[in-house]
Enzyme design. Structure first.
Site, mmCIF file in Angstrom:
data_model
loop_
_atom_site.group_PDB
_atom_site.id
_atom_site.type_symbol
_atom_site.label_atom_id
_atom_site.label_comp_id
_atom_site.label_asym_id
_atom_site.label_seq_id
_atom_site.Cartn_x
_atom_site.Cartn_y
_atom_site.Cartn_z
ATOM 1 N N SER A 130 3.960 1.612 -1.050
ATOM 2 C CA SER A 130 4.655 1.783 -2.336
ATOM 3 C C SER A 130 3.676 2.207 -3.417
ATOM 4 C CB SER A 130 5.368 0.491 -2.737
ATOM 5 O OG SER A 130 4.443 -0.544 -3.044
ATOM 6 N N HIS A 131 2.444 1.691 -3.355
ATOM 7 C CA HIS A 131 1.402 2.075 -4.307
ATOM 8 C C HIS A 131 1.102 3.567 -4.222
ATOM 9 C CE1 HIS A 131 -2.436 1.989 -6.450
ATOM 10 N NE2 HIS A 131 -2.955 2.627 -5.420
ATOM 11 N N GLU A 132 1.217 4.118 -3.024
ATOM 12 C CA GLU A 132 0.967 5.547 -2.822
ATOM 13 C C GLU A 132 2.196 6.393 -3.127
ATOM 14 O OE1 GLU A 132 -1.856 6.968 -2.189
ATOM 15 O OE2 GLU A 132 -2.993 5.100 -2.028
ATOM 16 N N GLY A 133 3.294 5.751 -3.569
ATOM 17 C CA GLY A 133 4.504 6.497 -3.913
ATOM 18 C C GLY A 133 5.449 6.703 -2.752
ATOM 19 N N ILE A 146 0.835 -1.207 0.000
ATOM 20 C CA ILE A 146 0.000 0.000 0.000
ATOM 21 C C ILE A 146 0.867 1.252 0.000
ATOM 22 C CG2 ILE A 146 -1.661 1.343 1.339
ATOM 23 C CD1 ILE A 146 -2.813 -1.326 2.337
#
Length: 211
Positions: A15-18, A13
């Site tokens: 990493s998905h959000e940067g 999550i």
């Protein structure tokens, strides 16, 4: 007692959000965001004196991330019980990630985890529908050619986004990149290859737009 989010799920999550962004910035939907996707309405930010570019600490970013995840974990457990689905750990992590990105939803809205489960008759249906409801709409999955940043973004040295692969290069909103190709992380998240293959940029349409 409901299921818990695994460490792998939490890392996915984030990493998905940067990753953890330590400066507040404005989204295009009337929200301000910081950390790993922690958001508040613009009106609340104004009331609290929060401005674009204001800094927070990594400790604060992690605290808010854990609090946000807790709410979506509880909501995911509640909806799984409501619709009668039994899932394994990887499936649970994926659903919490979906809810974190799209919201928990309700019978009144056409988006969110509620709708995903409502339109699924089995766990296999959930997996198929997740790609329809989420995958193609959130990320660029084919080379967009050139993209413009919708918010300040970091570049990474790998498709696996974390503190170790963060390049230290951050570019402001409006910066244009030529995209050399697309590769996926080990979790299947599309990434944009830029700078003649030297660096990697998010393919999330909340942060980049084709130009």
């Amino acid at each position: 007692m409901g299921m818990k989010l695994s460490d792998n799920g939490a890392n996915f999550i984030a990493s998905h959000e940067g990753g953890f962004r330590l400066s507040w910035y404005k989204l295009n939907d009337g929200m301000m965001t910081v950390g790993a996707g922690h958001t508040i309405p613009l009106a609340e930010a104004k009331r609290k004196g929060i401005k674009v570019g204001d800094k927070i600490t990594k400790t604060q970013a992690i605290k808010w991330f854990e609090q946000d995840c807790s709410g979506f974990v509880n909501g995911t457990n509640r909806l799984l019980n409501q619709f009668g689905f039994k899932v394994n750990q990887n499936q649970f992590d994926a659903l919490v990630s979906y809810a974190y990105n799209r919201g928990l939803g309700s019978a009144r809205y056409d988006n969110g985890l509620y709708q995903l489960l409502h339109h699924s008759k089995s766990v296999n249906d959930i997996s198929k529908n997740l790609l329809v409801y989420w995958g193609t709409n959130t990320y660029y999955t084919t080379n967009p050619g050139k993209v413009k940043l919708l918010a300040s973004c970091n570049l990474y040295t790998s498709v696996e986004f974390n503190d170790k692969t963060k390049s230290g290069l951050s570019y402001p909103k409006g910066t244009v990149f030529t995209v050399n190709g697309i590769k996926k992380s080990k979790n299947g998240v599309p990434r944009l290859i830029v700078s003649n293959g030297k660096f990697v940029l998010t393919a999330n349409k909340e942060y980049v737009k084709k130009v």
